[in-house]
Design an enzyme around this catalytic site. Structure first.
Site, PDB file in Angstrom:
ATOM      1  N   GLU A 113      -7.446   4.504  12.505  1.00 60.24           N
ATOM      2  CA  GLU A 113      -6.318   4.165  13.373  1.00 60.24           C
ATOM      3  C   GLU A 113      -5.947   5.358  14.239  1.00 60.24           C
ATOM      4  O   GLU A 113      -6.696   6.319  14.365  1.00 60.24           O
ATOM      5  CB  GLU A 113      -5.130   3.739  12.514  1.00 60.24           C
ATOM      6  CG  GLU A 113      -4.726   4.798  11.481  1.00 60.24           C
ATOM      7  CD  GLU A 113      -3.412   4.507  10.809  1.00 60.24           C
ATOM      8  OE1 GLU A 113      -2.393   4.528  11.539  1.00 60.24           O
ATOM      9  OE2 GLU A 113      -3.396   4.270   9.580  1.00 60.24           O
ATOM     10  N   ASP A 166       0.847  -1.182   0.000  1.00 60.78           N
ATOM     11  CA  ASP A 166       0.000   0.000   0.000  1.00 60.78           C
ATOM     12  C   ASP A 166       0.881   1.230   0.000  1.00 60.78           C
ATOM     13  O   ASP A 166       1.943   1.258   0.624  1.00 60.78           O
ATOM     14  CB  ASP A 166      -0.995  -0.005   1.163  1.00 60.78           C
ATOM     15  CG  ASP A 166      -0.341  -0.018   2.523  1.00 60.78           C
ATOM     16  OD1 ASP A 166      -0.153   1.065   3.113  1.00 60.78           O
ATOM     17  OD2 ASP A 166      -0.024  -1.126   3.013  1.00 60.78           O
TER      18      ASP A 166
END
Length: 228
Positions: A117, A26
């Protein structure tokens, strides 16, 4: 088309005896222009590319990264970095979809992912209570599903999920899990998920950006992309 609870259950059964062998990555604007042909030749099968953050940020390299991954033969998807303190989940889902976060059943496009997150610039849980955070995630997830027919993948860590959602089990039946843990195993998963779909296991390695694995085989990854 959408991945129903029944389909998720079948996928869970199929994954139970399959080791994670397909590699991916990613990336975000930090990686700039990516040499996707080299990434492909080095063994990557899939990639997630950051598209948006909040309701004002877009990745300046998104087009090169997202289209480049597709042209190199990778199955790719996009992700949104959540900023729950700044606007609603619905608003951010709509912004994400409008700026590269959509999905199509072409067999090469993964459902969008919600990166939820630790807050990089403030309170860990963005000032939201656990119940408010669960509601925010549901708002994002349901809005994305209504627009695309797919529930978004949820990227998180077990520690953050436990701290900021009270270890909610509300999403395991609908949203695939992308777990982040830099170790030799994915460890204990958040409540509601009996297996992970993707695992981010390092922040550097063979490929640019973060290193990931898919919990299954190539045929399963294609099915994930198609929503079947």
């Amino acid at each position: 088309m959408k991945l129903t609870f029944a389909a998720l259950s079948l996928l869970s059964t199929a994954l139970a005896g399959v080791s994670a062998t397909l590699k991916g990555l990613d990336v975000s604007s930090y990686q700039g222009n990516v040499a996707w042909s080299t990434v492909k030749s080095n063994g990557a099968s899939f990639a997630y590319i950051k598209a948006t953050e909040g309701t004002s940020y877009t990745n300046a390299y998104f087009s090169q990264q997202y289209t480049g991954a597709y042209n190199a033969g990778l199955i790719r998807g996009s992700y949104h970095f959540a900023q729950p303190a700044s606007s609603s989940g619905a608003a951010q889902a709509k912004y994400f979809i409008a700026h590269g976060g959509g999905w199509s059943a072409d067999g090469k496009t993964l459902p969008g992912a919600l990166d939820i997150e630790y807050n990089p610039s403030g309170a860990t849980c963005y000032g939201l209570s656990q119940s408010a955070m669960v509601s925010w995630i549901k708002d994002f997830s349901n809005t994305y599903h209504t627009s695309t027919g797919r529930y978004p993948v949820i990227y998180t860590t077990t520690d953050w999920w436990t701290t900021c959602t009270g270890n909610s089990g509300a999403f395991g039946a609908t949203n695939p899990l992308w777990i982040a843990r830099y170790s030799s195993s994915a460890g204990t998963l958040p409540n509601g998920w009996s297996y992970y779909t993707f695992w981010q296991n390092a922040d550097s390695g063979t490929f640019p950006g973060d290193q990931d694995v898919w919990n299954g085989d190539a045929a399963g990854l294609t099915k994930m992309a198609k929503g079947t």
